[in-house]
Scaffold this active site. Sequence first.
Site, PDB file in Angstrom:
ATOM      1  N   TYR A 235      98.992  80.292  29.871  1.00 53.29           N
ATOM      2  CA  TYR A 235      98.588  78.946  30.280  1.00 53.29           C
ATOM      3  C   TYR A 235      97.095  78.859  30.621  1.00 53.29           C
ATOM      4  O   TYR A 235      96.592  79.599  31.470  1.00 53.29           O
ATOM      5  CB  TYR A 235      99.402  78.459  31.487  1.00 53.29           C
ATOM      6  CG  TYR A 235      99.437  76.943  31.547  1.00 53.29           C
ATOM      7  CD1 TYR A 235     100.425  76.236  30.868  1.00 53.29           C
ATOM      8  CD2 TYR A 235      98.447  76.227  32.195  1.00 53.29           C
ATOM      9  CE1 TYR A 235     100.437  74.854  30.863  1.00 53.29           C
ATOM     10  CE2 TYR A 235      98.451  74.839  32.194  1.00 53.29           C
ATOM     11  CZ  TYR A 235      99.453  74.159  31.519  1.00 53.29           C
ATOM     12  OH  TYR A 235      99.461  72.785  31.506  1.00 53.29           O
ATOM     13  N   LYS A 244      87.442  80.034  32.331  1.00 52.43           N
ATOM     14  CA  LYS A 244      87.207  80.349  33.746  1.00 52.43           C
ATOM     15  C   LYS A 244      86.806  81.813  33.934  1.00 52.43           C
ATOM     16  O   LYS A 244      85.941  82.118  34.752  1.00 52.43           O
ATOM     17  CB  LYS A 244      88.456  80.044  34.563  1.00 52.43           C
ATOM     18  CG  LYS A 244      88.951  78.615  34.415  1.00 52.43           C
ATOM     19  CD  LYS A 244      87.954  77.607  34.905  1.00 52.43           C
ATOM     20  CE  LYS A 244      88.553  76.201  34.854  1.00 52.43           C
ATOM     21  NZ  LYS A 244      87.698  75.193  35.458  1.00 52.43           N
ATOM     22  N   SER A 286      89.260  71.564  41.016  1.00 51.99           N
ATOM     23  CA  SER A 286      90.209  71.355  39.925  1.00 51.99           C
ATOM     24  C   SER A 286      91.049  70.099  40.168  1.00 51.99           C
ATOM     25  O   SER A 286      91.547  69.886  41.275  1.00 51.99           O
ATOM     26  CB  SER A 286      91.128  72.575  39.805  1.00 51.99           C
ATOM     27  OG  SER A 286      90.351  73.715  39.547  1.00 51.99           O
TER      28      SER A 286
HETATM   29  P1  GTP Z   1      90.091  70.255  36.087  1.00 53.46           P
HETATM   30  O1  GTP Z   1      90.214  70.135  34.613  1.00 53.46           O
HETATM   31  O2  GTP Z   1      91.340  70.804  36.730  1.00 53.46           O
HETATM   32  O3  GTP Z   1      88.898  71.037  36.534  1.00 53.46           O
HETATM   33  O4  GTP Z   1      90.051  68.769  36.703  1.00 53.46           O
HETATM   34  P2  GTP Z   1      89.002  67.559  36.711  1.00 53.46           P
HETATM   35  O5  GTP Z   1      88.086  67.704  37.875  1.00 53.46           O
HETATM   36  O6  GTP Z   1      88.392  67.368  35.376  1.00 53.46           O
HETATM   37  O7  GTP Z   1      89.958  66.328  37.099  1.00 53.46           O
HETATM   38  P3  GTP Z   1      90.339  64.999  36.266  1.00 53.46           P
HETATM   39  O8  GTP Z   1      89.152  64.160  35.923  1.00 53.46           O
HETATM   40  O9  GTP Z   1      91.214  65.401  35.143  1.00 53.46           O
HETATM   41  O10 GTP Z   1      91.183  64.193  37.353  1.00 53.46           O
HETATM   42  C1  GTP Z   1      92.337  64.683  37.953  1.00 53.46           C
HETATM   43  C2  GTP Z   1      93.194  63.570  38.490  1.00 53.46           C
HETATM   44  O11 GTP Z   1      92.447  62.736  39.386  1.00 53.46           O
HETATM   45  C3  GTP Z   1      93.724  62.649  37.398  1.00 53.46           C
HETATM   46  O12 GTP Z   1      95.057  62.358  37.679  1.00 53.46           O
HETATM   47  C4  GTP Z   1      92.858  61.419  37.513  1.00 53.46           C
HETATM   48  O13 GTP Z   1      93.533  60.254  37.081  1.00 53.46           O
HETATM   49  C5  GTP Z   1      92.520  61.374  38.996  1.00 53.46           C
HETATM   50  N1  GTP Z   1      91.191  60.737  39.237  1.00 53.46           N
HETATM   51  C6  GTP Z   1      90.031  60.987  38.593  1.00 53.46           C
HETATM   52  N2  GTP Z   1      89.031  60.178  39.009  1.00 53.46           N
HETATM   53  C7  GTP Z   1      89.563  59.385  39.977  1.00 53.46           C
HETATM   54  C8  GTP Z   1      89.042  58.335  40.807  1.00 53.46           C
HETATM   55  O14 GTP Z   1      87.866  57.973  40.744  1.00 53.46           O
HETATM   56  N3  GTP Z   1      89.907  57.773  41.694  1.00 53.46           N
HETATM   57  C9  GTP Z   1      91.220  58.164  41.794  1.00 53.46           C
HETATM   58  N4  GTP Z   1      92.003  57.561  42.691  1.00 53.46           N
HETATM   59  N5  GTP Z   1      91.748  59.138  41.018  1.00 53.46           N
HETATM   60  C10 GTP Z   1      90.943  59.750  40.129  1.00 53.46           C
HETATM   61  C1  SPV Z   2      90.905  74.050  36.469  1.00 48.71           C
HETATM   62  O1  SPV Z   2      91.952  74.434  37.023  1.00 48.71           O
HETATM   63  O2  SPV Z   2      89.836  73.884  37.111  1.00 48.71           O
HETATM   64  C2  SPV Z   2      90.894  73.761  35.020  1.00 48.71           C
HETATM   65  C3  SPV Z   2      92.108  74.046  34.249  1.00 48.71           C
HETATM   66  O3  SPV Z   2      89.889  73.308  34.506  1.00 48.71           O
HETATM   67  S1  SPV Z   2      92.248  75.733  33.782  1.00 48.71           S
HETATM   68  O4  SPV Z   2      91.476  75.921  32.548  1.00 48.71           O
HETATM   69  O5  SPV Z   2      93.657  76.036  33.579  1.00 48.71           O
HETATM   70  O6  SPV Z   2      91.681  76.580  34.823  1.00 48.71           O
HETATM   71 MN    MN Z   3      88.220  73.042  35.981  1.00 49.95          MN
END
Ligand code: GTP
Ligand code: SPV
Ligand code: MN
Length: 622
Positions: A235, A244, A286
């Site tokens: 995964y 990562k 994340s």
């Molecule tokens: P990783 O890939 O794990 O590193 O995550 P990421 O930081 O790219 O997070 P991502 O943008 O995918 O957002 C994660 C969750 O937060 C999703 O379910 C989004 O819909 C929610 N989210 C993102 N931006 C906002 C925001 O401005 N407000 C709210 N309420 N939720 C948000």
């Molecule tokens: C995170 O967990 O910050 C991710 C997803 O971007 S993974 O590549 O699974 O670590």
């Molecule tokens: Mn990430």
Amino acid sequence: MTLLDHPRTASTPDRAPASAAAPTGAYPSVPADVAAWVAEVAELTQPAEIHWCDGSTRERHDLLQLLVANGTIEQLNPELRPYSFIARSHESDVARLESRTFICSTDRDDAGPTNNWADPAAMRAELQGVFRGSMRGRTMYVMPFSMGPIGSPMAKVGVQVTDSPYVVVSNGTMTRMGTDALQAISAGADWVPAVHSVGAPLAAGEKDVPWPCNDTKYIVHFPETREIFSYGSAYGGNAILAKKAFALRIASVQARDEGWLAEHMLLIKVTAPTGKSYHLAAAFPSACGKTNLAMLAPSIPGWTVETIGDDIAWLRIGADGRLRAINPEAGFFGVAPGTSAATNPTAIDTLWGNTVFTNVATTEDGDVWWEGMTSTPPAKLTDWRGQPWTPDSGTKAAHPNSRFTVSARQCPSIASTWEDPEGVVIDAIIFGGRRATNVPLVVEARDWDHGVFLGATIASEQTAAAEGTVGELRRDPFAMLPFCGYNMGDYFAHWLDFGRRLRRSARVPRVFQVNWFRKGSDGSFLWPGFGDNARVLQWMIERLDGTACAEDSPLGSIPTADGLNLEGLEMSDEHLTELFAQDKAALRTEADDIEQFFDTFGDRMPAELRRQLELLRGRLAD
Ligand code: GTP
Ligand code: SPV
Ligand code: MN
């Protein structure tokens, strides 16, 4: 001798490649040290076959067909979602495993209190047993890859072997994988080796399962010799080792030694109505909004945001003395739940086809669905486990950490400069977390060192991206808690030192902290987020240009009463006040928590950050 009997030296060209490991056919010639390493891995893991990946479309197609035949993936309805697939993982293999992630430095203190440390010699011996014969009955794929555009002075190369064709397909999207990367290695680039096995050897005639994995998992890094070993999981971050494990954990160590930064950051280009453009880098933990900010569709007229990267940024002081950044990745491995035409229309457009979804739900007509995609769920679904699902099931149809894997090239908001080998010039850095309380919508740091303090003290409610209790508050400094390959105290010092170097050479970027996730007394988000986050970007840019003033507050500078563009937004004065409220008593308690956190680093904790904490306490005293 096998590869785990000894630490890897930079190059071992004297060892002849074993014939079993040599690629055949039209494959370009392989550097002797790569061939020798592959032969060693093969000797240890005993795969039935070795496949050298060329990164071609034909190869990807063949692997996707193989994955369909194995039952690992299913093709979605090509009329609704062209050339796209759904993978359902084993129920135990759904997220990063931080408890099984190890940093094996010689000295325990070099891993520091935030990492799991294991003695390198003992870990090598343990892995020897774990990997022995682990690929029996499977094909071992050899994937040369580049992080960053091939030929960029900021790019770095590696070679991952894996016995999972799903991981090959993922890696093919997430990195520049294949013979071009191999050629960069042949030309003399230093490469990082990464060994991956799902840990599910097949006996002769044994039938395979759809998602082979092992209950015992290891994600192991030897930072001093730049080696990665991963076992038992297929995964995401556990298995796509370029991401990562390499681009953050190993690269952060390289960055410390070479004077640059490897960060868990998105990169965007923002263009104001004036036509002037700015580049911003933002670190959020994340599943805290990086992909969404990276693809932001502004709700305010005249503004555009273009995407450069959504998860990782490598930052360096360029030859011109300016802070420059590249996105080392080539694709997005993004969180599916919450992604909708309302929240992230750019992502929805990006995912039109050529996408591999993992652990989402499927509809009766062969398309995908996840929580938050539409306000009303379809009446009938097949859930991420493959079971029939209805809205009454009382379970999530998609796993909270279900994801899409898609090429960055397919994103309609991708900036034309996203592959600029020199990187883009960074104007501001943003830190953020998921905080229901205490942390205002936006503050500006007083200077770089205060900005480093804001980064070092990020706390965030845990998400489903890793194992653990969702919602539990934890310190996640620089959003790098799970990704820093060395002592986080030294990492703080490196950031402070980087600021000193920036001050000597050029303009120092401004630093901001944001929180999209503050909740009101009724438990709902106070800020609409998503496209409206552009309002906060506008304020930042006006601060850069010196056209917006700011008010002093204990945590940093905040917008004046009319500073934030709220035109077209319905927001009560009461909610706006709550968004920026700074409760001194609560923040003093938080300062005590920060002190305890800082204390865990002992003498590795830079004095400047302790000084910043005392300055904060001074501002919080009544
Ligand atoms: P990783 O890939 O794990 O590193 O995550 P990421 O930081 O790219 O997070 P991502 O943008 O995918 O957002 C994660 C969750 O937060 C999703 O379910 C989004 O819909 C929610 N989210 C993102 N931006 C906002 C925001 O401005 N407000 C709210 N309420 N939720 C948000
Ligand atoms: C995170 O967990 O910050 C991710 C997803 O971007 S993974 O590549 O699974 O670590
Ligand atoms: Mn990430």
